[in-house]
Design an enzyme around this catalytic site. Structure first.
Site, mmCIF file in Angstrom:
data_model
loop_
_atom_site.group_PDB
_atom_site.id
_atom_site.type_symbol
_atom_site.label_atom_id
_atom_site.label_comp_id
_atom_site.label_asym_id
_atom_site.label_seq_id
_atom_site.Cartn_x
_atom_site.Cartn_y
_atom_site.Cartn_z
ATOM 1 N N ARG A 234 0.912 -1.246 -0.134
ATOM 2 C CA ARG A 234 -0.140 0.069 -0.013
ATOM 3 C C ARG A 234 0.906 1.379 0.044
ATOM 4 O O ARG A 234 1.961 1.300 0.875
ATOM 5 C CB ARG A 234 -0.947 -0.062 1.426
ATOM 6 C CG ARG A 234 -2.064 -0.752 0.965
ATOM 7 C CD ARG A 234 -2.875 -0.388 0.347
ATOM 8 N NE ARG A 234 -4.325 -1.313 0.096
ATOM 9 C CZ ARG A 234 -4.644 -2.090 -0.505
ATOM 10 N NH1 ARG A 234 -3.638 -2.592 -1.278
ATOM 11 N NH2 ARG A 234 -5.496 -3.022 -0.497
ATOM 12 N N GLU A 263 -3.680 7.130 -5.263
ATOM 13 C CA GLU A 263 -3.885 6.656 -6.324
ATOM 14 C C GLU A 263 -5.390 7.166 -7.104
ATOM 15 O O GLU A 263 -6.215 7.322 -6.235
ATOM 16 C CB GLU A 263 -4.158 5.323 -6.384
ATOM 17 C CG GLU A 263 -2.563 4.409 -5.852
ATOM 18 C CD GLU A 263 -2.740 2.936 -5.716
ATOM 19 O OE1 GLU A 263 -3.619 2.541 -5.900
ATOM 20 O OE2 GLU A 263 -1.762 2.639 -4.952
ATOM 21 N N HIS A 281 -0.779 0.194 -10.093
ATOM 22 C CA HIS A 281 -1.409 -0.885 -9.114
ATOM 23 C C HIS A 281 -2.051 -2.005 -9.960
ATOM 24 O O HIS A 281 -3.081 -2.284 -9.935
ATOM 25 C CB HIS A 281 -2.567 -0.153 -8.431
ATOM 26 C CG HIS A 281 -3.072 -0.993 -7.251
ATOM 27 N ND1 HIS A 281 -3.451 -0.346 -5.966
ATOM 28 C CD2 HIS A 281 -2.955 -2.397 -6.840
ATOM 29 C CE1 HIS A 281 -3.742 -1.317 -4.984
ATOM 30 N NE2 HIS A 281 -3.556 -2.440 -5.473
HETATM 31 C C1 8YV Z 1 -6.488 -5.669 -5.976
HETATM 32 C C2 8YV Z 1 -5.207 -4.834 -3.972
HETATM 33 O O1 8YV Z 1 -6.168 -6.621 -6.631
HETATM 34 O O2 8YV Z 1 -5.637 -6.938 -3.106
HETATM 35 C C3 8YV Z 1 -5.658 -5.963 -2.928
HETATM 36 O O3 8YV Z 1 -5.729 -5.479 -1.652
HETATM 37 O O4 8YV Z 1 -4.908 -3.885 -3.580
HETATM 38 C C4 8YV Z 1 -5.078 -5.219 -5.112
HETATM 39 O O5 8YV Z 1 -4.015 -5.942 -5.488
HETATM 40 C C5 8YV Z 1 -7.475 -4.745 -6.319
HETATM 41 O O6 8YV Z 1 -8.014 -4.052 -5.252
HETATM 42 C C6 8YV Z 1 -8.347 -5.187 -7.405
HETATM 43 O O7 8YV Z 1 -9.458 -5.185 -6.912
#
Ligand code: 8YV
Length: 316
Positions: A234, A263, A281
Protein backbone atom coordinates in the site's frame (compact mmCIF):
# COMPACT_ATOMS: atom_id res chain seq x y z
CA UNK A 1 -36.64 -11.30 -7.33
CA UNK A 2 -32.86 -11.19 -7.76
CA UNK A 3 -30.92 -9.68 -4.83
CA UNK A 4 -29.39 -6.28 -5.54
CA UNK A 5 -25.59 -6.12 -5.51
CA UNK A 6 -23.60 -2.90 -5.72
CA UNK A 7 -20.39 -3.13 -7.74
CA UNK A 8 -18.08 -0.31 -6.61
CA UNK A 9 -15.23 -1.11 -9.02
CA UNK A 10 -15.23 -2.77 -12.44
CA UNK A 11 -14.60 -6.51 -12.68
CA UNK A 12 -12.40 -7.12 -15.72
CA UNK A 13 -13.28 -10.76 -16.43
CA UNK A 14 -16.33 -10.99 -18.75
CA UNK A 15 -17.41 -14.43 -17.48
CA UNK A 16 -17.52 -13.14 -13.89
CA UNK A 17 -19.62 -10.15 -14.98
CA UNK A 18 -21.97 -12.47 -16.88
CA UNK A 19 -22.41 -14.63 -13.80
CA UNK A 20 -23.03 -11.60 -11.60
CA UNK A 21 -25.66 -10.34 -14.04
CA UNK A 22 -27.31 -13.76 -14.26
CA UNK A 23 -27.66 -14.07 -10.49
CA UNK A 24 -28.15 -10.52 -9.28
CA UNK A 25 -29.56 -7.14 -10.05
CA UNK A 26 -26.13 -5.49 -10.39
CA UNK A 27 -25.85 -1.75 -9.80
CA UNK A 28 -22.58 -0.49 -11.29
CA UNK A 29 -21.60 2.45 -9.08
CA UNK A 30 -18.59 3.45 -11.17
CA UNK A 31 -20.76 4.02 -14.25
CA UNK A 32 -22.86 6.74 -12.62
CA UNK A 33 -21.97 10.39 -12.20
CA UNK A 34 -24.55 11.16 -9.53
CA UNK A 35 -23.55 8.57 -6.95
CA UNK A 36 -25.61 10.14 -4.20
CA UNK A 37 -28.79 9.84 -6.28
CA UNK A 38 -27.89 6.25 -7.17
CA UNK A 39 -27.64 5.27 -3.51
CA UNK A 40 -30.83 7.19 -2.69
CA UNK A 41 -32.59 5.08 -5.33
CA UNK A 42 -31.06 1.65 -4.55
CA UNK A 43 -29.55 1.90 -1.05
CA UNK A 44 -32.48 0.28 0.75
CA UNK A 45 -32.45 -2.79 -1.49
CA UNK A 46 -28.69 -3.42 -1.69
CA UNK A 47 -27.82 -6.71 0.03
CA UNK A 48 -24.32 -7.28 -1.32
CA UNK A 49 -21.36 -5.08 -2.23
CA UNK A 50 -18.32 -5.96 -4.33
CA UNK A 51 -15.36 -3.63 -3.92
CA UNK A 52 -11.62 -3.56 -4.65
CA UNK A 53 -8.92 -3.96 -2.02
CA UNK A 54 -7.77 -0.39 -2.51
CA UNK A 55 -11.27 1.14 -2.74
CA UNK A 56 -12.81 -0.71 0.21
CA UNK A 57 -16.01 0.76 1.66
CA UNK A 58 -16.53 3.34 4.37
CA UNK A 59 -19.03 3.29 7.21
CA UNK A 60 -20.94 6.26 5.74
CA UNK A 61 -21.81 4.29 2.60
CA UNK A 62 -22.67 1.09 4.48
CA UNK A 63 -24.97 3.15 6.73
CA UNK A 64 -27.07 3.93 3.66
CA UNK A 65 -27.64 0.21 3.02
CA UNK A 66 -29.79 -1.13 5.87
CA UNK A 67 -30.21 -4.55 4.22
CA UNK A 68 -26.49 -5.11 3.58
CA UNK A 69 -25.41 -8.68 4.40
CA UNK A 70 -22.07 -9.14 2.69
CA UNK A 71 -19.15 -7.07 1.37
CA UNK A 72 -16.97 -9.15 -0.98
CA UNK A 73 -13.57 -7.53 -1.34
CA UNK A 74 -12.04 -8.38 -4.71
CA UNK A 75 -8.56 -8.25 -3.19
CA UNK A 76 -6.65 -9.06 -0.02
CA UNK A 77 -6.25 -5.67 1.62
CA UNK A 78 -9.02 -4.81 4.07
CA UNK A 79 -7.47 -1.54 5.28
CA UNK A 80 -10.01 0.53 3.33
CA UNK A 81 -13.06 -1.22 4.84
CA UNK A 82 -14.53 -0.04 8.15
CA UNK A 83 -14.34 -3.52 9.62
CA UNK A 84 -15.45 -2.55 13.14
CA UNK A 85 -18.64 -1.03 11.79
CA UNK A 86 -19.33 -4.03 9.53
CA UNK A 87 -18.74 -6.33 12.52
CA UNK A 88 -21.13 -4.32 14.67
CA UNK A 89 -23.88 -4.95 12.11
CA UNK A 90 -22.96 -8.59 11.48
CA UNK A 91 -22.05 -7.84 7.87
CA UNK A 92 -19.71 -10.48 6.44
CA UNK A 93 -16.56 -9.01 4.84
CA UNK A 94 -14.72 -11.50 2.65
CA UNK A 95 -11.37 -11.17 0.87
CA UNK A 96 -9.65 -13.18 -1.84
CA UNK A 97 -6.86 -14.44 0.41
CA UNK A 98 -4.44 -16.70 -1.42
CA UNK A 99 -5.69 -15.97 -4.93
CA UNK A 100 -3.22 -13.24 -5.82
CA UNK A 101 -0.14 -14.29 -3.85
CA UNK A 102 1.98 -15.48 -6.79
CA UNK A 103 1.19 -12.57 -9.07
CA UNK A 104 1.95 -9.95 -6.45
CA UNK A 105 5.23 -11.68 -5.59
CA UNK A 106 6.08 -11.87 -9.31
CA UNK A 107 5.43 -8.13 -9.61
CA UNK A 108 7.74 -7.40 -6.67
CA UNK A 109 10.57 -9.29 -8.38
CA UNK A 110 9.75 -7.64 -11.71
CA UNK A 111 9.87 -4.17 -10.16
CA UNK A 112 13.12 -4.87 -8.35
CA UNK A 113 14.81 -6.11 -11.51
CA UNK A 114 13.31 -3.24 -13.48
CA UNK A 115 14.60 -0.71 -10.95
CA UNK A 116 18.10 -2.07 -10.37
CA UNK A 117 18.75 -3.06 -14.00
CA UNK A 118 17.15 0.10 -15.43
CA UNK A 119 14.75 -1.87 -17.65
CA UNK A 120 12.32 1.01 -18.18
CA UNK A 121 15.15 3.41 -18.97
CA UNK A 122 16.61 0.91 -21.45
CA UNK A 123 13.21 0.45 -23.05
CA UNK A 124 12.79 4.21 -23.46
CA UNK A 125 16.33 4.49 -24.82
CA UNK A 126 15.68 1.95 -27.59
CA UNK A 127 12.10 3.03 -28.27
CA UNK A 128 13.02 6.71 -28.51
CA UNK A 129 15.74 6.05 -31.05
CA UNK A 130 18.55 7.25 -28.76
CA UNK A 131 20.54 4.01 -29.07
CA UNK A 132 21.10 4.48 -32.78
CA UNK A 133 21.85 8.17 -32.30
CA UNK A 134 24.49 7.90 -29.61
CA UNK A 135 26.61 4.72 -29.74
CA UNK A 136 28.53 3.45 -27.85
CA UNK A 137 26.05 2.89 -24.99
CA UNK A 138 25.32 6.16 -23.25
CA UNK A 139 23.43 4.56 -20.39
CA UNK A 140 25.12 4.14 -17.01
CA UNK A 141 25.87 0.62 -15.82
CA UNK A 142 23.10 -0.96 -13.77
CA UNK A 143 23.15 -2.91 -10.49
CA UNK A 144 23.04 -6.71 -10.08
CA UNK A 145 19.94 -8.31 -8.55
CA UNK A 146 21.25 -11.86 -8.06
CA UNK A 147 22.84 -12.19 -4.66
CA UNK A 148 21.38 -8.99 -3.21
CA UNK A 149 20.59 -8.86 0.49
CA UNK A 150 16.80 -8.59 0.47
CA UNK A 151 14.77 -7.33 3.43
CA UNK A 152 11.07 -8.18 3.36
CA UNK A 153 8.65 -6.09 5.40
CA UNK A 154 5.72 -8.37 6.27
CA UNK A 155 6.13 -12.12 5.91
CA UNK A 156 2.52 -13.07 5.19
CA UNK A 157 1.49 -15.04 2.12
CA UNK A 158 2.93 -12.50 -0.34
CA UNK A 159 6.09 -11.89 1.71
CA UNK A 160 6.80 -15.61 1.82
CA UNK A 161 6.24 -15.97 -1.94
CA UNK A 162 8.69 -13.10 -2.50
CA UNK A 163 11.18 -14.88 -0.25
CA UNK A 164 11.06 -18.15 -2.20
CA UNK A 165 11.57 -16.25 -5.44
CA UNK A 166 14.50 -14.18 -4.18
CA UNK A 167 16.07 -17.34 -2.70
CA UNK A 168 16.21 -18.73 -6.24
CA UNK A 169 18.28 -15.67 -7.20
CA UNK A 170 20.82 -16.45 -4.49
CA UNK A 171 19.68 -13.58 -2.28
CA UNK A 172 20.22 -13.53 1.48
CA UNK A 173 16.78 -12.97 3.01
CA UNK A 174 15.86 -11.11 6.17
CA UNK A 175 12.43 -9.95 7.25
CA UNK A 176 10.55 -8.01 9.82
CA UNK A 177 7.07 -8.75 11.12
CA UNK A 178 5.17 -8.40 14.38
CA UNK A 179 7.23 -11.29 15.71
CA UNK A 180 9.75 -13.90 14.56
CA UNK A 181 8.12 -16.79 12.69
CA UNK A 182 9.35 -20.23 13.61
CA UNK A 183 8.51 -21.99 10.33
CA UNK A 184 10.82 -20.03 8.00
CA UNK A 185 14.59 -20.22 7.47
CA UNK A 186 15.04 -16.45 7.03
CA UNK A 187 16.67 -14.01 9.44
CA UNK A 188 14.25 -12.06 11.63
CA UNK A 189 15.16 -8.43 12.33
CA UNK A 190 12.74 -6.74 14.71
CA UNK A 191 13.85 -3.20 13.98
CA UNK A 192 12.92 -1.74 10.59
CA UNK A 193 15.87 0.69 10.50
CA UNK A 194 18.26 -2.16 11.21
CA UNK A 195 16.59 -4.30 8.52
CA UNK A 196 17.03 -1.46 6.02
CA UNK A 197 20.66 -1.02 7.06
CA UNK A 198 21.37 -4.70 6.43
CA UNK A 199 19.53 -4.84 3.05
CA UNK A 200 20.32 -3.87 -0.53
CA UNK A 201 16.61 -3.97 -1.36
CA UNK A 202 13.68 -3.46 0.98
CA UNK A 203 10.43 -5.01 -0.29
CA UNK A 204 7.13 -3.96 1.27
CA UNK A 205 4.52 -6.70 1.56
CA UNK A 206 2.85 -5.68 4.80
CA UNK A 207 -0.80 -5.01 5.57
CA UNK A 208 -1.39 -1.30 5.98
CA UNK A 209 -4.22 -1.36 8.51
CA UNK A 210 -2.05 0.07 11.27
CA UNK A 211 1.35 0.59 9.66
CA UNK A 212 0.97 3.93 7.81
CA UNK A 213 4.14 5.95 7.15
CA UNK A 214 6.60 3.34 8.46
CA UNK A 215 9.02 3.97 5.58
CA UNK A 216 10.37 7.41 6.43
CA UNK A 217 13.64 9.34 6.04
CA UNK A 218 15.37 7.36 8.80
CA UNK A 219 14.56 4.01 7.15
CA UNK A 220 15.56 5.29 3.70
CA UNK A 221 18.85 6.65 5.01
CA UNK A 222 19.52 3.29 6.61
CA UNK A 223 18.82 1.59 3.26
CA UNK A 224 21.46 3.89 1.85
CA UNK A 225 22.73 5.22 -1.47
CA UNK A 226 23.01 1.75 -3.08
CA UNK A 227 19.63 0.55 -1.82
CA UNK A 228 16.30 0.00 -3.62
CA UNK A 229 12.78 0.29 -2.22
CA UNK A 230 10.02 -1.89 -3.70
CA UNK A 231 6.34 -1.47 -2.76
CA UNK A 232 3.60 -3.90 -3.81
CA UNK A 233 1.53 -3.42 -0.64
CA UNK A 234 0.00 0.00 0.00
CA UNK A 235 1.23 3.49 -0.83
CA UNK A 236 0.41 4.75 2.63
CA UNK A 237 3.16 2.59 4.14
CA UNK A 238 5.64 5.08 2.67
CA UNK A 239 6.09 8.74 3.48
CA UNK A 240 6.14 9.79 -0.20
CA UNK A 241 7.74 13.16 0.49
CA UNK A 242 10.62 11.48 2.31
CA UNK A 243 10.94 8.99 -0.55
CA UNK A 244 11.08 11.72 -3.20
CA UNK A 245 13.66 13.65 -1.17
CA UNK A 246 15.82 10.54 -0.73
CA UNK A 247 15.64 9.62 -4.43
CA UNK A 248 16.29 13.18 -5.55
CA UNK A 249 19.35 13.52 -3.34
CA UNK A 250 20.69 10.07 -4.29
CA UNK A 251 20.35 8.94 -0.66
CA UNK A 252 18.84 5.71 -2.06
CA UNK A 253 19.56 4.27 -5.51
CA UNK A 254 16.05 3.70 -6.84
CA UNK A 255 12.54 2.39 -6.32
CA UNK A 256 9.95 0.11 -7.90
CA UNK A 257 6.40 1.14 -7.04
CA UNK A 258 3.05 -0.45 -7.85
CA UNK A 259 1.12 1.50 -5.21
CA UNK A 260 0.94 5.15 -4.17
CA UNK A 261 -0.43 7.31 -1.40
CA UNK A 262 -3.15 8.98 -3.50
CA UNK A 263 -3.94 6.70 -6.45
CA UNK A 264 -4.26 7.32 -9.34
CA UNK A 265 -2.29 10.51 -8.68
CA UNK A 266 1.45 9.92 -8.77
CA UNK A 267 3.68 12.87 -7.83
CA UNK A 268 5.35 14.49 -10.87
CA UNK A 269 8.71 14.11 -9.16
CA UNK A 270 8.40 10.31 -9.20
CA UNK A 271 7.14 10.28 -12.79
CA UNK A 272 10.21 12.18 -13.93
CA UNK A 273 12.88 10.11 -12.20
CA UNK A 274 14.79 7.59 -14.30
CA UNK A 275 15.76 5.55 -11.24
CA UNK A 276 12.14 4.68 -10.51
CA UNK A 277 10.06 1.90 -12.15
CA UNK A 278 6.33 2.59 -11.93
CA UNK A 279 3.17 0.49 -12.32
CA UNK A 280 -0.49 1.55 -12.00
CA UNK A 281 -1.43 -0.81 -9.10
CA UNK A 282 -1.45 -3.86 -11.33
CA UNK A 283 0.23 -6.56 -9.27
CA UNK A 284 -2.81 -8.84 -9.32
CA UNK A 285 -3.95 -7.87 -12.81
CA UNK A 286 -3.57 -11.11 -14.74
CA UNK A 287 -6.39 -13.05 -16.36
CA UNK A 288 -5.58 -16.08 -14.21
CA UNK A 289 -5.60 -14.26 -10.88
CA UNK A 290 -8.53 -11.96 -11.59
CA UNK A 291 -10.55 -15.03 -12.67
CA UNK A 292 -9.68 -16.84 -9.43
CA UNK A 293 -10.49 -13.70 -7.43
CA UNK A 294 -13.80 -13.25 -9.26
CA UNK A 295 -14.78 -16.83 -8.48
CA UNK A 296 -14.06 -16.26 -4.80
CA UNK A 297 -16.16 -13.09 -4.89
CA UNK A 298 -19.06 -15.03 -6.45
CA UNK A 299 -18.78 -17.77 -3.82
CA UNK A 300 -18.71 -15.23 -0.97
CA UNK A 301 -21.75 -13.38 -2.30
CA UNK A 302 -23.67 -16.63 -2.72
CA UNK A 303 -23.03 -17.71 0.86
CA UNK A 304 -23.48 -14.27 2.40
CA UNK A 305 -26.79 -13.68 0.62
CA UNK A 306 -27.99 -17.15 1.65
CA UNK A 307 -27.44 -16.13 5.28
CA UNK A 308 -24.27 -18.24 5.60
CA UNK A 309 -20.77 -17.19 6.60
CA UNK A 310 -18.47 -16.95 3.54
CA UNK A 311 -15.52 -19.34 3.68
CA UNK A 312 -13.31 -16.35 4.51
CA UNK A 313 -14.91 -13.66 6.62
CA UNK A 314 -12.91 -10.99 8.40
CA UNK A 315 -15.81 -9.81 10.55
CA UNK A 316 -18.11 -12.70 11.42
C1 8YV B 1 -6.49 -5.76 -5.86
C2 8YV B 1 -5.25 -4.91 -3.89
O1 8YV B 1 -6.21 -6.60 -6.87
O2 8YV B 1 -5.68 -7.08 -3.10
C3 8YV B 1 -5.58 -5.90 -2.84
O3 8YV B 1 -5.76 -5.47 -1.70
O4 8YV B 1 -4.96 -3.81 -3.61
C4 8YV B 1 -5.21 -5.24 -5.31
O5 8YV B 1 -4.14 -6.07 -5.55
C5 8YV B 1 -7.30 -4.62 -6.37
O6 8YV B 1 -7.93 -4.06 -5.28
C6 8YV B 1 -8.31 -5.06 -7.40
O7 8YV B 1 -9.55 -5.26 -6.87
Amino acid sequence: MKPTVLLLNPILIPAINDELDALYNVVRYFQHDDKDALIREHGASIRGVVTGGHAGIKQALMERMPALQVVAVNGVGSDAVDLDYARSRGIHVSATLGALTDDVADMAIGLLIAACRGLCTGDRYVRGGDWAKSPPPALPLARRFSGMRVGIVGLGRVGRAIATRTAAFGCAISYTDLKALDDVPYTFVADLVQLAQESDALILAAAADKAGGIINAAVLDALGKDGFLINVARGKLVNETDLIDALRAGRIAGAGLDVFADEPHVPDALRQMECVALQPHRASATIETRTAMGEMVLASLARGLAGLRPEISLTT
